[in-house]
Design a protein around this motif. Structure first.
Motif, PDB file in Angstrom:
ATOM      1  N   GLU A 216      45.423 -17.097 -37.770  1.00  0.00           N
ATOM      2  CA  GLU A 216      45.964 -16.898 -36.603  1.00  0.00           C
ATOM      3  C   GLU A 216      47.383 -16.939 -36.554  1.00  0.00           C
ATOM      4  OE1 GLU A 216      44.063 -19.644 -33.984  1.00  0.00           O
ATOM      5  OE2 GLU A 216      42.089 -18.701 -34.250  1.00  0.00           O
ATOM      6  N   ARG A 218      49.345 -16.325 -39.196  1.00  0.00           N
ATOM      7  CA  ARG A 218      49.965 -15.279 -39.684  1.00  0.00           C
ATOM      8  C   ARG A 218      49.922 -13.878 -38.827  1.00  0.00           C
ATOM      9  NH1 ARG A 218      48.075 -11.290 -43.774  1.00  0.00           N
ATOM     10  NH2 ARG A 218      49.517 -10.847 -45.429  1.00  0.00           N
ATOM     11  N   GLU A 219      48.682 -13.714 -38.295  1.00  0.00           N
ATOM     12  CA  GLU A 219      48.517 -12.609 -37.452  1.00  0.00           C
ATOM     13  C   GLU A 219      49.756 -12.298 -36.311  1.00  0.00           C
ATOM     14  OE1 GLU A 219      46.716  -9.795 -38.204  1.00  0.00           O
ATOM     15  OE2 GLU A 219      46.463 -10.845 -39.942  1.00  0.00           O
ATOM     16  N   HIS A 220      49.796 -13.864 -35.612  1.00  0.00           N
ATOM     17  CA  HIS A 220      50.896 -13.791 -34.812  1.00  0.00           C
ATOM     18  C   HIS A 220      52.443 -13.270 -35.084  1.00  0.00           C
ATOM     19  CE1 HIS A 220      52.546 -15.436 -30.949  1.00  0.00           C
ATOM     20  NE2 HIS A 220      53.609 -15.795 -31.708  1.00  0.00           N
ATOM     21  N   LEU A 222      52.873 -11.454 -37.740  1.00  0.00           N
ATOM     22  CA  LEU A 222      53.108  -9.951 -38.052  1.00  0.00           C
ATOM     23  C   LEU A 222      53.172  -9.154 -36.862  1.00  0.00           C
ATOM     24  CD1 LEU A 222      49.975  -9.888 -40.809  1.00  0.00           C
ATOM     25  CD2 LEU A 222      52.639  -9.525 -41.125  1.00  0.00           C
ATOM     26  N   HIS A 223      52.408  -9.564 -35.935  1.00  0.00           N
ATOM     27  CA  HIS A 223      52.283  -8.634 -34.663  1.00  0.00           C
ATOM     28  C   HIS A 223      53.550  -8.812 -33.744  1.00  0.00           C
ATOM     29  CE1 HIS A 223      48.546  -6.821 -35.694  1.00  0.00           C
ATOM     30  NE2 HIS A 223      47.975  -7.683 -36.201  1.00  0.00           N
ATOM     31  N   SER A 224      53.940 -10.047 -33.446  1.00  0.00           N
ATOM     32  CA  SER A 224      55.042 -10.425 -32.794  1.00  0.00           C
ATOM     33  C   SER A 224      56.322 -10.252 -33.331  1.00  0.00           C
ATOM     34  CB  SER A 224      54.823 -11.784 -32.211  1.00  0.00           C
ATOM     35  OG  SER A 224      55.324 -12.963 -33.071  1.00  0.00           O
ATOM     36  N   GLY A 225      56.243 -10.221 -34.577  1.00  0.00           N
ATOM     37  CA  GLY A 225      57.826  -9.882 -35.139  1.00  0.00           C
ATOM     38  C   GLY A 225      58.430 -11.342 -35.444  1.00  0.00           C
TER      39      GLY A 225
END
Length: 291
Positions: A216, A218-220, A222-225
């Motif tokens: 979670e 890592r995904e945060h 990746l998607h939030s920059g």
């Protein structure tokens, strides 16, 4: 020569037991308060190998970070491995004292020692202790690098400076990412991801990162920059530097009081993992899987 009660009073001043988490089990496990103390051994885990080391050393006191009995027990029979530790210590007049989450929150504490092992400059606690008016105590630390470096270089620094373990350092993030600020937390730290994000740290070094919180995070990122790269070390390795720091603190107290104590730090590796077999390049497809 101080009595055990005097040494314990000094240790409790460093790491007040009332600052431990409610679920924790800190303080003196066994020992005669009036017994003299000449040698003290510091270690992370109160396992049999460390108890035997304390006996060989002639230590009168063993101080560990992890509790022997974190949860209640109805027996200390020598037929159990923890019971054997108790019997070994008492039979050889070795006291056992534990400083766990109270040492995590201290100033200096476990995360200060971890940051110091990597030569990171501490700017403050990651999660400040609201009862500390000076804002220096708390969980984890926020740190700065003297010079920016890549995530790969930071991982290499951690691998070289922390005690060697089978796990080494696991990394989540682009190896070439430039790192300027690092959050650190000795021991299990994946409950503090929200605090790390709030602090704006470029990287987070801790231990025991579980799949879902790490995924979670890592995904945060990746998607939030924004969000930290992750460095996951062995639990034991992130807490071992505290034993050297704690021994130095007791040395200073001993010198001040004229106690002439001899302190020692266990080099016994008590990380439970004993070997690591490297898998294939994780950037490639699963071998044998359909395209």
């Amino acid at each position: 020569m101080p009595a055990l009660s005097e040494v314990i009073a000094a240790l409790d001043a460093l790491w007040p037991p009332e600052r431990a988490e409610e679920w924790d089990a800190v303080g003196t496990v066994c020992g005669d308060p009036g017994a003299p103390v000449r040698r003290v051994l510091f270690a992370v885990d109160p396992v049999q190998e460390v108890a035997d080391e304390a006996v060989r050393l002639g230590a009168d006191l063993l101080v560990t970070h992890h509790p022997l009995y974190l949860r209640g027990t109805t027996t200390v029979a020598a037929t159990t491995f923890k019971g054997r530790v108790v019997h070994t210590l008492i039979r050889n007049s070795v006291a056992l004292h534990v400083a766990h989450t109270n040492a995590d929150r201290a100033d200096p504490g476990v995360s200060d020692a971890l940051a110091g092992a990597l030569d990171l400059r501490i700017t403050g606690p990651l999660v400040p202790d609201p009862s500390d008016p000076e804002g220096r105590r708390g969980l984890g630390r926020i740190c700065e690098l003297d010079e920016p470096e890549t995530l790969a270089d930071l991982a290499g620094r951690a691998a070289a400076r922390l005690p060697a373990t089978a796990q080494g350092i696991r990394v989540a993030g682009e190896p070439g990412r430039v790192i300027r600020t690092v959050a650190v937390c000795g021991g299990s730290g994946d409950s503090l991801f929200a605090d790390v994000r709030r602090a704006g740290a470029d990287a987070y070094l801790t231990a025991d990162l579980r799949h879902h919180p790490a995924s979670e995070a890592r995904e945060h990122a990746l998607h939030s920059g924004r969000g930290p790269a992750l460095l996951d070390a062995a639990h034991w390795a992130t807490e071992w530097p505290w034993t050297e720091q704690a021994a130095a603190q007791l040395d200073e107290i001993s010198d001040r009081h004229g106690w002439d104590l001899r302190t020692h730090v266990s080099r016994t590796v008590t990380d439970p993992w004993t070997a690591h077999a490297a898998s294939a390049d994780p950037s490639t497809d699963i071998p044998g899987a359909p395209n």
